[in-house]
Scaffold this motif. Structure first.
Motif, PDB file in Angstrom:
ATOM      1  N   PHE A 449       0.821  -1.210   0.000  1.00 48.97           N
ATOM      2  CA  PHE A 449       0.000   0.000   0.000  1.00 48.97           C
ATOM      3  C   PHE A 449       0.854   1.258   0.000  1.00 48.97           C
ATOM      4  O   PHE A 449       0.410   2.313   0.454  1.00 48.97           O
ATOM      5  N   SER A 450       2.052   1.170  -0.539  1.00 49.64           N
ATOM      6  CA  SER A 450       2.948   2.328  -0.494  1.00 49.64           C
ATOM      7  C   SER A 450       2.384   3.526  -1.245  1.00 49.64           C
ATOM      8  O   SER A 450       2.701   4.678  -0.919  1.00 49.64           O
ATOM      9  N   VAL A 477      -9.051   4.332   2.395  1.00 48.52           N
ATOM     10  CA  VAL A 477      -9.008   5.348   3.440  1.00 48.52           C
ATOM     11  C   VAL A 477     -10.372   5.459   4.123  1.00 48.52           C
ATOM     12  O   VAL A 477     -10.450   5.550   5.356  1.00 48.52           O
ATOM     13  N   GLY A 478     -11.438   5.423   3.338  1.00 54.83           N
ATOM     14  CA  GLY A 478     -12.778   5.506   3.914  1.00 54.83           C
ATOM     15  C   GLY A 478     -13.067   4.394   4.896  1.00 54.83           C
ATOM     16  O   GLY A 478     -13.596   4.625   5.992  1.00 54.83           O
ATOM     17  N   GLY A 479     -12.710   3.160   4.523  1.00 55.01           N
ATOM     18  CA  GLY A 479     -12.920   2.029   5.425  1.00 55.01           C
ATOM     19  C   GLY A 479     -12.068   2.120   6.672  1.00 55.01           C
ATOM     20  O   GLY A 479     -12.533   1.841   7.787  1.00 55.01           O
ATOM     21  N   ALA A 480     -10.805   2.510   6.499  1.00 59.95           N
ATOM     22  CA  ALA A 480      -9.896   2.622   7.649  1.00 59.95           C
ATOM     23  C   ALA A 480     -10.374   3.687   8.631  1.00 59.95           C
ATOM     24  O   ALA A 480     -10.277   3.519   9.857  1.00 59.95           O
ATOM     25  N   ALA A 481     -10.916   4.788   8.110  1.00 61.17           N
ATOM     26  CA  ALA A 481     -11.393   5.859   8.982  1.00 61.17           C
ATOM     27  C   ALA A 481     -12.612   5.411   9.782  1.00 61.17           C
ATOM     28  O   ALA A 481     -12.690   5.631  10.999  1.00 61.17           O
ATOM     29  N   TYR A 482     -13.581   4.767   9.116  1.00 65.99           N
ATOM     30  CA  TYR A 482     -14.757   4.265   9.832  1.00 65.99           C
ATOM     31  C   TYR A 482     -14.352   3.260  10.912  1.00 65.99           C
ATOM     32  O   TYR A 482     -14.866   3.284  12.039  1.00 65.99           O
ATOM     33  N   LEU A 607       3.971  -4.425  14.614  1.00 69.51           N
ATOM     34  CA  LEU A 607       2.693  -3.714  14.524  1.00 69.51           C
ATOM     35  C   LEU A 607       1.791  -4.422  13.522  1.00 69.51           C
ATOM     36  O   LEU A 607       2.207  -4.709  12.392  1.00 69.51           O
ATOM     37  N   GLU A 608       0.571  -4.712  13.938  1.00 73.12           N
ATOM     38  CA  GLU A 608      -0.403  -5.351  13.066  1.00 73.12           C
ATOM     39  C   GLU A 608      -1.594  -4.421  12.864  1.00 73.12           C
ATOM     40  O   GLU A 608      -1.944  -3.624  13.731  1.00 73.12           O
ATOM     41  N   PRO A 613      -4.990  -0.632   5.771  1.00 75.57           N
ATOM     42  CA  PRO A 613      -3.739  -0.664   4.999  1.00 75.57           C
ATOM     43  C   PRO A 613      -2.690   0.255   5.605  1.00 75.57           C
ATOM     44  O   PRO A 613      -3.004   1.375   6.012  1.00 75.57           O
ATOM     45  N   ASP A 614      -1.469  -0.199   5.674  1.00 76.00           N
ATOM     46  CA  ASP A 614      -0.360   0.607   6.184  1.00 76.00           C
ATOM     47  C   ASP A 614       0.617   0.844   5.033  1.00 76.00           C
ATOM     48  O   ASP A 614       1.060  -0.098   4.361  1.00 76.00           O
TER      49      ASP A 614
END
Length: 626
Positions: A449-450, A477-482, A607-608, A613-614
């Motif tokens: 996810f770079s 980004v939308g999913g990670a924020a929710y 870190l997991e 995505p990281d």
């Protein structure tokens, strides 16, 4: 005493909401000044919303794929404004040569000879309008603005009559089109009145297939004529089942309404050639954001009923006998409903009649009210197109994930009338987080996810239709924020905010500000720092381990997004300890210092990220030097 209480109230709200502010563009400021929006997220008395009633007669010439229709439309101006023009969309004009197209559709999908939607006749308020008259009609890509001969006052209605035709796209299309020569799913097929809202006015965005749609909630009366050998599936069941179904099919449907396991409604043995006759299928849909349908003369059909405390849900799948694996989808509908009701969003599923049609050529799917157009990916498909070797269980979970995602869209944007063109993350992120509550088919740590850290990935509040990478913000980004908001607040508090938002704005047009202000109000927390960090500020998703020393680990939020994460500590004796860290740690600092429990020497710390995505993976692991 009254002055004292007023002073204390002012101090309280100043401390709650005055520390940070959300950027408000002028369009939104005016809405709040005009009283059509409220800064506590509630629907104010001044809120208004227009709507339409459609009475449509349509037929399809299957060999040529020509859809021909006439529509009588009543448009209601519920706004306080006098309208001097009206706008309607003709979305399939995006197939015309030389139109603007984006990457969500195959590159070879534009037929160079496609004529788009052909308006044959237009009458507005009894006035015949020549579609090519530039003094009356302004055409922009996929929409028409019609100048009215007489302005439409507030609280009045307008009648339009439109005759049109277009060619249903061939099998190269993904969202809407032909699966084979006689099996098609038909979406965005009628001239649709554009949304006119209190923020931006008329929606005149040209459809380019990158972002999706924005619908008013309207009423539909549809009469669809097809050769008698065809079966139709639509957003709602037919009004005239006794006219379009055989007695045997009607009996099987009655069985399916009483059965929790699949009932075969149409089998290969039931398929018969036509005799040249026609059938007219009639449908009525009230307060729907859109209407879609699909048809085939050889698709199989299964149905069952799922029942719980929320009511009965009639579920069905239609698919080609050449793809028998699609028969596995019906049980996944039940699994999806169980997750949506019991895990996220823990809210009644809004469509009690739901169909999944196997009309998608690719691995993905597309949502419509009460329907989804899904592909079914086999293991070899994942290997060929994604380079993934999945076992049987992983392939099943991948298809389940798709089913759940499309069903989650029945909430957002079809229950909540979100403007997907501008805020795709509101509904795609919502659908993405639903998948976080079921078993995953592929570890997210295995993916690169770079690109999330690229300059081209703008803050999500930049309207989706204004930049090329809206899909990244919409899904990842939308999913990670929710999900980070969910972990920040916890299940009970998150659901309090989400359910209040859904109850308040159901069948209306909420904006991101309505969502944010509702959560602030319902949780009693000042979440402005969170909204700014995720949606308004530049940044990306990346945490890293700076150092581990004296049984403390220093973690840095390098990208700036306040994300949930898990610290995995491996001790010298190979014992593992997993600790989930709340995003609250990023509220006031980009550095988090973590105390490592226990007395055993530490071998490594990792870190997991669950379903998040990281961007940079190299900084997620620390190993003790030997």
């Amino acid at each position: 005493m009254k002055q004292f209480l007023s002073l204390m109230t002012l101090i309280f709200f100043s401390s709650l909401y005055g520390q940070e502010k959300l950027y408000l563009p002028l369009e939104f400021k005016k809405a709040y000044e005009n009283g059509t929006r409220s800064q506590d997220g509630t629907v104010p008395h001044g809120y208004w919303q227009n709507r339409a009633e459609y009475d449509i007669e349509v037929s399809v010439d299957v060999p040529t794929r020509i859809l021909s229709g006439t529509a009588a439309i009543i448009y209601y101006n519920n706004s306080p404004d006098t309208l001097r023009s009206v706008v309607f969309h003709t979305y399939h004009d995006y197939l015309k040569p030389y139109t603007s197209r984006q990457v969500f559709d195959p590159l070879n999908s534009r037929a160079e000879d496609h004529k788009g939607t052909l308006i044959e006749h237009l009458v507005v308020a009894g006035d015949t309008v020549e579609i090519t008259n530039p003094e009356r009609v302004i055409y922009r890509g996929t929409n028409y603005r019609v100048i009215l001969a007489e302005p439409l006052p507030p609280k009045e209605q307008l009648e339009l009559s439109i005759k049109w035709n277009y060619q249903i796209p061939d099998e190269r299309q993904s969202r809407s089109g032909a699966f084979d020569s006689t099996s098609m799913i038909v979406g965005y097929w009628y001239p649709e009145m554009a949304v006119r809202d209190d923020i931006f006015g008329w929606d005149t965005k040209t459809f380019d297939a990158a972002t999706e749609f924005y619908h008013d909630f309207s009423d539909y009366k549809i009469a669809l004529s097809l050769p008698e050998e065809f079966t139709v599936w639509a957003s709602v069941p037919p009004d005239n089942p006794e006219e379009v179904y055989s007695e045997e099919v009607q009996n099987r449907l009655e069985q399916a309404r009483k059965s929790s396991s699949a009932i075969q409604i149409l089998t290969k043995e039931d398929l018969r050639p036509g005799t040249g006759g026609m059938k007219t299928w009639k449908f009525t849909a009230k307060d729907f954001p859109d209407f879609a349908f699909a048809f085939s003369d050889h698709f199989l059909w299964e149905a069952a009923t799922y029942t719980n405390e929320e009511g009965e849900y009639f579920l069905q799948t239609a698919y080609s006998h050449a793809n028998p694996g699609f028969g596995e989808i019906l049980p996944s509908l039940t699994t999806s409903l169980e997750s949506l009701h019991g895990e996220f969003p823990k809210y009644p599923f809004p469509y009690h009649y739901f169909t999944v049609f196997n009309g998608q050529k690719s691995l993905g799917g597309m949502e419509f009210p009460g329907m989804a157009n899904n592909g079914y990916a086999k293991k070899e498909d994942f290997r060929q197109y994604l380079g993934l070797d999945l076992n049987d269980k992983e392939a099943f979970l991948a298809n389940l994930n798709l089913t759940l995602h499309e069903m989650a869209h029945m909430y957002f944007p079809f229950m909540m009338g979100i403007n997907e063109k501008k805020y795709a993350w509101m509904d795609e992120g919502f659908a993405e987080i639903s998948s976080a509550f079921i078993e995953q088919w592929m570890p997210i740590d295995d993916m690169d996810f770079s690109y999330l850290g690229s300059l081209s990935v703008v803050p999500p509040m930049v309207p989706s239709d204004e930049h090329d990478n809206s899909g990244i913000n919409a899904y990842l980004v939308g999913g990670a924020a929710y999900l980070s908001l969910y972990e920040l607040l916890g299940d009970e508090l998150f659901n309090r905010g989400m359910h209040a938002f859904m109850n308040e704005w159901k069948h209306k047009h909420p904006t991101p500000y309505d969502l944010m202000f509702t959560f602030n109000r319902e949780t009693g927390k000042d979440l402005t720092w969170f909204w700014n960090a995720w949606y308004f500020d530049w940044g990306y998703i990346d945490l890293g381990i700076n150092d581990v020393e004296d049984r403390t680990a220093e973690i840095e939020n390098l990208g700036g997004r306040p994300m949930v994460f898990t610290i995995v500590t491996t001790y010298e004796n190979d014992e593992l300890l997993k600790e989930e860290i709340n995003p609250e740690v990023w509220k006031n600092s980009s550095i988090y210092t973590h105390s490592i429990p226990g007395s055993q020497p530490v071998k490594q710390i990792h870190l997991e990220f669950h379903h998040i995505p990281d961007a940079v993976k190299d900084n997620n692991l620390w190993k003790r030097e030997k």
